[in-house]
Design an enzyme around this catalytic site. Sequence first.
Site, PDB file in Angstrom:
ATOM      1  N   ASN A 124     -12.935  -5.173   8.954  1.00 46.49           N
ATOM      2  CA  ASN A 124     -11.578  -5.891   8.055  1.00 46.49           C
ATOM      3  C   ASN A 124     -10.645  -5.453   8.994  1.00 46.49           C
ATOM      4  O   ASN A 124     -10.619  -4.314   9.155  1.00 46.49           O
ATOM      5  CB  ASN A 124     -11.933  -4.380   6.634  1.00 46.49           C
ATOM      6  CG  ASN A 124     -10.523  -4.466   5.615  1.00 46.49           C
ATOM      7  OD1 ASN A 124     -10.518  -5.923   5.154  1.00 46.49           O
ATOM      8  ND2 ASN A 124     -10.271  -3.556   5.573  1.00 46.49           N
ATOM      9  N   HIS A 126      -6.435  -3.400   7.643  1.00 43.86           N
ATOM     10  CA  HIS A 126      -6.471  -2.857   6.639  1.00 43.86           C
ATOM     11  C   HIS A 126      -4.393  -2.820   6.932  1.00 43.86           C
ATOM     12  O   HIS A 126      -4.576  -2.342   8.380  1.00 43.86           O
ATOM     13  CB  HIS A 126      -6.815  -1.113   6.311  1.00 43.86           C
ATOM     14  CG  HIS A 126      -6.406  -0.865   5.133  1.00 43.86           C
ATOM     15  ND1 HIS A 126      -6.080  -0.558   3.864  1.00 43.86           N
ATOM     16  CD2 HIS A 126      -5.526   0.253   5.386  1.00 43.86           C
ATOM     17  CE1 HIS A 126      -5.650   0.339   3.041  1.00 43.86           C
ATOM     18  NE2 HIS A 126      -4.903   0.671   4.218  1.00 43.86           N
ATOM     19  N   SER A 153      -4.412  -1.647  10.658  1.00 46.05           N
ATOM     20  CA  SER A 153      -6.145  -1.222  11.716  1.00 46.05           C
ATOM     21  C   SER A 153      -7.322  -1.638  11.373  1.00 46.05           C
ATOM     22  O   SER A 153      -7.168  -2.526  10.140  1.00 46.05           O
ATOM     23  CB  SER A 153      -6.279   0.904  10.970  1.00 46.05           C
ATOM     24  OG  SER A 153      -5.414   1.273  11.029  1.00 46.05           O
ATOM     25  N   ASP A 162     -12.181   1.828   3.687  1.00 44.26           N
ATOM     26  CA  ASP A 162     -11.258   2.266   4.564  1.00 44.26           C
ATOM     27  C   ASP A 162     -11.569   2.899   5.170  1.00 44.26           C
ATOM     28  O   ASP A 162     -10.950   3.757   5.257  1.00 44.26           O
ATOM     29  CB  ASP A 162      -9.861   1.511   3.982  1.00 44.26           C
ATOM     30  CG  ASP A 162      -9.427   0.520   2.492  1.00 44.26           C
ATOM     31  OD1 ASP A 162      -8.608   0.883   1.717  1.00 44.26           O
ATOM     32  OD2 ASP A 162      -9.703  -0.588   2.630  1.00 44.26           O
TER      33      ASP A 162
HETATM   34  N1  LIG Z   1     -17.145  -0.972   0.187  1.00 41.38           N
HETATM   35  C1  LIG Z   1     -16.529  -1.666   0.719  1.00 41.38           C
HETATM   36  N2  LIG Z   1     -14.962  -2.489   0.353  1.00 41.38           N
HETATM   37  C2  LIG Z   1     -14.236  -2.845   0.615  1.00 41.38           C
HETATM   38  C3  LIG Z   1     -13.544  -2.375   2.117  1.00 41.38           C
HETATM   39  C4  LIG Z   1     -14.708  -1.222   2.154  1.00 41.38           C
HETATM   40  O1  LIG Z   1     -14.290  -0.418   3.350  1.00 41.38           O
HETATM   41  N3  LIG Z   1     -15.454  -0.251   1.641  1.00 41.38           N
HETATM   42  N4  LIG Z   1     -12.535  -2.721   1.938  1.00 41.38           N
HETATM   43  C5  LIG Z   1     -11.572  -3.443   0.999  1.00 41.38           C
HETATM   44  C6  LIG Z   1     -10.257  -4.276   1.890  1.00 41.38           C
HETATM   45  N5  LIG Z   1      -9.404  -3.017   1.061  1.00 41.38           N
HETATM   46  C7  LIG Z   1      -8.287  -2.525   1.764  1.00 41.38           C
HETATM   47  O2  LIG Z   1      -8.739  -2.567   3.009  1.00 41.38           O
HETATM   48  C8  LIG Z   1      -9.572  -2.997  -0.365  1.00 41.38           C
HETATM   49  C9  LIG Z   1      -9.378  -3.993  -1.307  1.00 41.38           C
HETATM   50  C10 LIG Z   1      -9.691  -4.173  -2.733  1.00 41.38           C
HETATM   51  C11 LIG Z   1      -9.270  -2.682  -3.197  1.00 41.38           C
HETATM   52  C12 LIG Z   1      -9.478  -2.860  -4.388  1.00 41.38           C
HETATM   53  O3  LIG Z   1      -9.157  -1.210  -5.315  1.00 41.38           O
HETATM   54  N6  LIG Z   1     -10.129  -3.681  -5.166  1.00 41.38           N
HETATM   55  C13 LIG Z   1      -9.936  -3.153  -6.212  1.00 41.38           C
HETATM   56  C14 LIG Z   1      -9.731  -4.993  -7.379  1.00 41.38           C
HETATM   57  C15 LIG Z   1      -8.057  -5.182  -6.798  1.00 41.38           C
HETATM   58  C16 LIG Z   1      -7.640  -6.679  -7.002  1.00 41.38           C
HETATM   59  O4  LIG Z   1      -8.001  -6.785  -7.389  1.00 41.38           O
HETATM   60  O5  LIG Z   1      -6.208  -6.832  -6.642  1.00 41.38           O
HETATM   61  C17 LIG Z   1     -11.721  -3.742  -7.336  1.00 41.38           C
HETATM   62  O6  LIG Z   1     -12.345  -4.201  -6.048  1.00 41.38           O
HETATM   63  O7  LIG Z   1     -11.382  -3.265  -8.236  1.00 41.38           O
HETATM   64  C18 LIG Z   1      -9.259  -1.551  -2.530  1.00 41.38           C
HETATM   65  C19 LIG Z   1      -8.584  -1.372  -0.870  1.00 41.38           C
HETATM   66  C20 LIG Z   1     -12.400  -4.730   1.224  1.00 41.38           C
HETATM   67  N7  LIG Z   1     -13.936  -4.241   0.369  1.00 41.38           N
HETATM   68  N1  LIG Z   2      -7.264  -3.621   0.994  1.00 38.06           N
HETATM   69  C1  LIG Z   2      -7.400  -5.095   1.805  1.00 38.06           C
HETATM   70  C2  LIG Z   2      -5.220  -4.890   2.292  1.00 38.06           C
HETATM   71  O1  LIG Z   2      -4.650  -4.724   1.713  1.00 38.06           O
HETATM   72  N2  LIG Z   2      -5.333  -6.219   3.274  1.00 38.06           N
HETATM   73  C3  LIG Z   2      -4.017  -7.005   3.434  1.00 38.06           C
HETATM   74  O2  LIG Z   2      -3.606  -7.689   2.559  1.00 38.06           O
HETATM   75  C4  LIG Z   2      -2.927  -8.935   3.495  1.00 38.06           C
HETATM   76  C5  LIG Z   2      -3.361  -9.958   3.087  1.00 38.06           C
HETATM   77  O3  LIG Z   2      -2.447 -11.011   4.102  1.00 38.06           O
HETATM   78  P1  LIG Z   2      -3.029 -12.268   4.336  1.00 38.06           P
HETATM   79  O4  LIG Z   2      -3.978 -12.633   3.191  1.00 38.06           O
HETATM   80  O5  LIG Z   2      -2.229 -13.006   4.829  1.00 38.06           O
HETATM   81  O6  LIG Z   2      -3.995 -12.191   5.485  1.00 38.06           O
HETATM   82  C6  LIG Z   2      -2.819  -7.866   4.680  1.00 38.06           C
HETATM   83  O7  LIG Z   2      -1.936  -7.516   5.280  1.00 38.06           O
HETATM   84  C7  LIG Z   2      -4.343  -7.407   4.885  1.00 38.06           C
HETATM   85  O8  LIG Z   2      -3.443  -5.477   5.844  1.00 38.06           O
END
Ligand SMILES: Nc1nc2c(c(=O)[nH]1)N[C@@H](CN(C=O)c1ccc(C(=O)N[C@@H](CCC(=O)O)C(=O)O)cc1)CN2
Ligand SMILES: NCC(=O)N[C@@H]1O[C@H](COP(=O)([O-])[O-])[C@@H](O)[C@H]1O
Length: 238
Positions: A124, A126, A153, A162
Site C-alpha cells: 500500500n 499511504h 510511505s 497503515d
Molecule cells: N487491513 C488493512 N486494510 C487497508 C490498509 C491497511 O493497512 N490494512 N490500508 C488502506 C489504505 N488506507 C490508507 O493508506 C486507508 C483506506 C481507507 C480507510 C478508511 O477509513 N476507509 C473507510 C471508507 C472511507 C471511504 O470510503 O472514503 C472504510 O473502509 O470504512 C483508511 C485508510 C487500505 N486498506
Molecule cells: N489511505 C489511502 C490513501 O489515502 N491513499 C492515497 O490516495 C491517493 C490516491 O491517488 P491516486 O488515485 O491518484 O493514485 C494517494 O495520495 C495515496 O497515497
Amino acid sequence: MSDSETSEQNSQFEQPDRQRLVVLISGSGSNLQALIDAEAHDELGGEIAAVISNRGDAYGLVRAREAGIPAVVLPHHEYDSRDAFDAALVKVIDRHAPDLIVLAGFMRILTPAFVRRYHGRMLNIHPSLLPQYRGLNTHARALADGVSEHGASVHFVSDELDGGPVVVQAAVSVTPDDDEDALAERVLTREHVIYPMTVRWFMQGRLKLTPEGPRLDNHPLPAGGLRLSPDDVTEEDL
Ligand SMILES: Nc1nc2c(c(=O)[nH]1)N[C@@H](CN(C=O)c1ccc(C(=O)N[C@@H](CCC(=O)O)C(=O)O)cc1)CN2
Ligand SMILES: NCC(=O)N[C@@H]1O[C@H](COP(=O)([O-])[O-])[C@@H](O)[C@H]1O
C-alpha cells in the site's frame, strides 16, 4: 461473459512466465498511471494483469482501459458485509494468480482474512511519513499540526491499519504558504517515484517480507524503511 471479463479471462494466459500484479483503486489512479508508465518502459519487472475498483466512477478505470488492462468494478455498497466484498475481491484477484497485490488509492479497510491470504505480497502507499498520520485526511492534519516535513510511505499491508512494515518513505518540506492541494500535489509527485521503484524491487525478487521484517537484497531495512529526503530524487539517492 462481458467484454471486460472475456479480456480478463484471456489475460492470465498471455506471457504466463512474467510476474503479475493486480492493482486495487478507488479514485483518480495517478499511482496506477505511474505503474502503467513504468511497465510501458519495462521498468516494473512484470505486468499489470488487472485493475479492480470499488467505485465505478474511478478515473483510474479509464486509465486502465486506455492501457488495455482488464478493469473490473466491484461496488462495495452492493455487498452485505466487508467479508462478502472481500470474498468477491479474492475471486477476481485469484483468477489472475498475481505475485503481488498493489493498493493504489484503494479506500476500503480489508478484513483480517483477506490480509492473511495475501500476507507478504500486498503493498500500500499511504500519504504520510508513517507512523505519523495513519488513516484519512493526512495532509490537512499535517498542516494543522504545523509540521516541517511530510510525505508518503510504501508499506506491506497488515491487519493494523497503515501499521504494516514500511519499505520506503519519501519526504517533502512543508512551506508556510502550503495549502492542502499544494501539499497533496507535491506528495503525489514523490509517490509516483517510490511506488514503481518498490514494486519493481518486489517483482525482481529483491524485496521480501520475512518474519524479521522487510529485506532488500537480503539486507534488513532500517526501522521506518528507506528514506528519500526532500532533496533526493531517484533510487540512486537512497
Ligand atoms: N487491513 C488493512 N486494510 C487497508 C490498509 C491497511 O493497512 N490494512 N490500508 C488502506 C489504505 N488506507 C490508507 O493508506 C486507508 C483506506 C481507507 C480507510 C478508511 O477509513 N476507509 C473507510 C471508507 C472511507 C471511504 O470510503 O472514503 C472504510 O473502509 O470504512 C483508511 C485508510 C487500505 N486498506
Ligand atoms: N489511505 C489511502 C490513501 O489515502 N491513499 C492515497 O490516495 C491517493 C490516491 O491517488 P491516486 O488515485 O491518484 O493514485 C494517494 O495520495 C495515496 O497515497
